[in-house]
Each structure stands twice: as structure tokens, then as C-alpha cells.
Design a protein around this motif. Structure first.
Motif, mmCIF file in Angstrom:
data_model
loop_
_atom_site.group_PDB
_atom_site.id
_atom_site.type_symbol
_atom_site.label_atom_id
_atom_site.label_comp_id
_atom_site.label_asym_id
_atom_site.label_seq_id
_atom_site.Cartn_x
_atom_site.Cartn_y
_atom_site.Cartn_z
ATOM 1 N N PRO A 1 0.977 -1.086 0.026
ATOM 2 C CA PRO A 1 0.095 0.098 -0.009
ATOM 3 C C PRO A 1 1.027 1.237 0.029
ATOM 4 O O PRO A 1 1.981 1.175 0.664
ATOM 5 C CB PRO A 1 -0.649 -0.227 1.307
ATOM 6 C CG PRO A 1 -0.717 -1.456 1.756
ATOM 7 C CD PRO A 1 0.621 -2.110 1.110
ATOM 8 N N LYS A 2 0.401 2.333 -0.622
ATOM 9 C CA LYS A 2 1.391 3.402 -0.879
ATOM 10 C C LYS A 2 1.545 4.303 0.243
ATOM 11 O O LYS A 2 2.383 4.720 0.801
ATOM 12 C CB LYS A 2 0.882 4.219 -2.094
ATOM 13 C CG LYS A 2 0.894 3.706 -3.288
ATOM 14 C CD LYS A 2 0.297 4.705 -4.333
ATOM 15 C CE LYS A 2 0.164 4.003 -5.861
ATOM 16 N NZ LYS A 2 -0.337 4.902 -6.857
ATOM 17 N N PHE A 3 0.522 4.061 1.400
ATOM 18 C CA PHE A 3 0.442 4.963 2.592
ATOM 19 C C PHE A 3 -0.061 4.047 3.584
ATOM 20 O O PHE A 3 -0.950 3.264 3.510
ATOM 21 C CB PHE A 3 -0.238 6.175 2.452
ATOM 22 C CG PHE A 3 0.233 7.125 1.407
ATOM 23 C CD1 PHE A 3 1.191 7.877 1.773
ATOM 24 C CD2 PHE A 3 -0.373 7.153 0.019
ATOM 25 C CE1 PHE A 3 1.632 8.733 0.838
ATOM 26 C CE2 PHE A 3 0.230 7.970 -0.823
ATOM 27 C CZ PHE A 3 1.132 8.812 -0.522
ATOM 28 N N PHE A 4 0.439 4.299 4.866
ATOM 29 C CA PHE A 4 -0.432 3.793 6.022
ATOM 30 C C PHE A 4 -0.550 4.992 7.167
ATOM 31 O O PHE A 4 0.513 5.694 7.312
ATOM 32 C CB PHE A 4 0.141 2.355 6.419
ATOM 33 C CG PHE A 4 1.668 2.248 6.904
ATOM 34 C CD1 PHE A 4 1.827 2.416 8.297
ATOM 35 C CD2 PHE A 4 2.607 2.208 6.093
ATOM 36 C CE1 PHE A 4 3.197 2.542 8.680
ATOM 37 C CE2 PHE A 4 3.897 1.983 6.332
ATOM 38 C CZ PHE A 4 4.038 2.276 7.938
ATOM 39 N N THR A 5 -1.206 4.717 8.260
ATOM 40 C CA THR A 5 -1.301 5.695 9.343
ATOM 41 C C THR A 5 -1.236 4.885 10.589
ATOM 42 O O THR A 5 -1.994 3.783 10.367
ATOM 43 C CB THR A 5 -2.552 6.463 9.128
ATOM 44 O OG1 THR A 5 -3.627 5.808 9.317
ATOM 45 C CG2 THR A 5 -2.732 7.337 7.914
ATOM 46 N N ILE A 6 -0.660 5.240 11.460
ATOM 47 C CA ILE A 6 -0.603 4.770 12.627
ATOM 48 C C ILE A 6 -1.153 5.656 13.719
ATOM 49 O O ILE A 6 -0.714 6.959 14.056
ATOM 50 C CB ILE A 6 0.557 4.137 13.195
ATOM 51 C CG1 ILE A 6 1.246 3.307 12.279
ATOM 52 C CG2 ILE A 6 0.662 3.690 14.671
ATOM 53 C CD1 ILE A 6 2.756 2.980 12.573
ATOM 54 N N THR A 7 -2.197 5.452 14.591
ATOM 55 C CA THR A 7 -2.901 6.330 15.434
ATOM 56 C C THR A 7 -2.766 5.520 16.920
ATOM 57 O O THR A 7 -2.866 4.545 17.085
ATOM 58 C CB THR A 7 -4.300 6.701 15.186
ATOM 59 O OG1 THR A 7 -4.745 7.201 13.881
ATOM 60 C CG2 THR A 7 -4.913 7.466 16.427
ATOM 61 N N ALA A 8 -2.150 6.299 17.904
ATOM 62 C CA ALA A 8 -2.098 5.947 19.335
ATOM 63 C C ALA A 8 -3.031 6.747 20.141
ATOM 64 O O ALA A 8 -3.130 7.869 20.118
ATOM 65 C CB ALA A 8 -0.573 5.954 19.636
ATOM 66 N N ALA A 9 -3.477 6.045 21.190
ATOM 67 C CA ALA A 9 -4.674 6.812 22.117
ATOM 68 C C ALA A 9 -4.608 5.936 23.551
ATOM 69 O O ALA A 9 -4.219 4.978 23.670
ATOM 70 C CB ALA A 9 -6.032 6.528 21.567
ATOM 71 N N THR A 10 -4.844 7.207 24.479
ATOM 72 C CA THR A 10 -4.677 6.589 26.045
ATOM 73 C C THR A 10 -6.090 6.069 26.052
ATOM 74 O O THR A 10 -7.116 6.702 25.561
ATOM 75 C CB THR A 10 -4.375 7.776 26.743
ATOM 76 O OG1 THR A 10 -5.284 8.890 26.559
ATOM 77 C CG2 THR A 10 -2.920 8.199 26.583
ATOM 78 N N CYS A 11 -6.205 5.406 27.002
ATOM 79 C CA CYS A 11 -7.500 4.554 27.507
ATOM 80 C C CYS A 11 -7.469 3.990 28.851
ATOM 81 O O CYS A 11 -6.395 3.476 29.166
ATOM 82 C CB CYS A 11 -7.873 3.553 26.329
ATOM 83 S SG CYS A 11 -9.384 2.715 26.886
ATOM 84 N N PRO A 12 -8.337 4.393 29.784
ATOM 85 C CA PRO A 12 -8.161 4.076 30.964
ATOM 86 C C PRO A 12 -8.399 2.344 31.095
ATOM 87 O O PRO A 12 -9.026 1.836 30.083
ATOM 88 C CB PRO A 12 -9.373 4.638 31.624
ATOM 89 C CG PRO A 12 -9.680 5.618 30.708
ATOM 90 C CD PRO A 12 -9.304 5.297 29.463
#
Length: 209
Positions: free
Chosen positions: A4-15
């Protein structure tokens, strides 16, 4: 394996108390993303590394129009709204990467259970040499049990130009075998000498769509 030409990584906090419910909503949100431009989604929670307990959401795109479509969809996503409002999920990073070619045939059966993310800067290697050495080590990863292997270069965020390698595995034993085998690989030794690794984490995969 097509890249794939692009990918995204999203990180998030969560209790911790909300993680189970948040992961259920991530599954619903992954469906929304697949319907609006993402060609594959992998998500889970970090169990080792810089942000233990964080949620990780990886999306792959054929082009940035797919990413734009997902971003436009988010305000209308009830799953995303429930994650934020009901489960206190708070994204703190979202980076876009341009995919780099890795010769690695994926194996998705059984479903991968762990994702190893390694972030590095080039120190002395040119990109072409780095990719050549990485491709030479790909069979070592494969024979030790790795199931998928992707690399991209960050094009947004505070670490522009950084490279991220993502490798999935069926179990922890496969990770151990891989790094035992890599210790005996001359190409991997040259690769590590030419790079500066500043992050390595393991995510327990909750779903792949």
C-alpha cells in the motif's frame, strides 16, 4: 506482496477499566474505516515499549484520498463518538507513512496475534542500501515465523523522515526465534550498524479487518 502506498498509525490513551469496551468499539470503527477508504486495518493494545496500555490503530491506503475520506467520516462515526465519550479514549498521535517495498509474502492464517513496531533513523545508510539489506533479512523473519512485514517513512508529525517497520507474529515464541536468528545474520548486523533505533514495542492484536 503488494505494498500500500500509505499507512497511518494512531495511538490513544485509554483507562484500563474502559479498554475492553473501547476495543469492541474499535472493531466497529474499523468497519467504518474499511467502508470509507482503508484497504486494511489492524488494531490492539500496547503491552511493551514506550506507551504500555495505549491503543494502536493502523490503517493502510492505496492513496491519500482514502485517508481524506476516513478523516471526513470520523465526525459522523457513532463508534468513534462512543470510544471518546463513553470509554475516554484520547488520541495523542496520528502519523502518515509512505510505504516502502519489502519482498515478503504474507501469511494471515492463523490470524496474527502480535505486532512488533520498530522505529529508526538512518545514520550512515542510504535508503536504497537500507532497503536492500532489509529485503535480504526478510527470509530470516519469514523462516522464524513472522507473518507480515511492512515498512514506511513518516511524512507527517514531529519525526519526519523516520522509518517504521511493522512485523506480525502468531505468538511470542516466533518473536524470540526471529531475534535469535537475526543475531546470526550479517546483513542484519550491517543494517543495525547503519541505523539508530529509538523505539520498539509489541502490540497485542485485537483484530485485523
Amino acid at each position: 506482496m503488494s505494498t500500500p502506498k500509505f499507512f497511518t498509525i494512531t495511538a490513544a490513551t485509554c483507562p484500563a477499566a474502559s479498554r475492553s469496551g473501547a476495543l469492541n468499539e474499535l472493531a466497529n470503527f474499523a468497519q467504518d474505516c474499511r467502508q470509507n477508504g482503508a484497504v486494511r486495518v489492524t488494531y490492539g493494545s500496547v503491552i511493551s515499549g514506550r506507551y504500555p496500555g495505549a491503543l494502536i490503530f493502523v490503517q493502510f491506503f492505496e492513496d491519500l484520498r482514502g485517508f481524506e475520506s476516513v478523516m471526513n467520516m470520523i465526525p459522523q462515526s457513532s463508534a468513534y463518538s462512543r470510544m471518546v465519550n463513553d470509554h475516554s479514549v484520547a488520541p495523542f498521535a496520528r502519523n502518515v507513512f509512505r510505504g516502502k517495498p519489502i519482498e515478503f509474502e504474507p501469511k494471515l492464517e492463523p490470524t496474527p496475534r502480535y505486532l512488533m513496531l520498530t522505529r529508526a533513523h538512518r545514520r550512515s545508510l542510504e535508503e536504497a542500501a537500507m532497503l536492500e539489506m532489509l529485503n535480504k533479512t526478510a527470509p530470516v523473519f519469514k523462516s522464524a515465523g513472522a507473518q507480515t512485514m511492512r515498512m514506511g517513512q513518516m511524512i507527517t508529525g514531529s519525526d519526519l523522515g523516520t522509518y517504521m517497520l511493522g512485523v506480525t507474529y502468531p505468538d511470542m515464541s516466533a518473536i524470540e526465534r526471529t531475534y535469535d536468528a537475526l543475531a546470526n545474520s550479517p546483513e542484519y548486523g550491517q543494517l543495525m550498524n547503519g541505523l539508530e533505533v529509538d523505539m520498539r514495542s509489541i502490540t497485542k492484536i485485537a483484530g485485523i479487518l
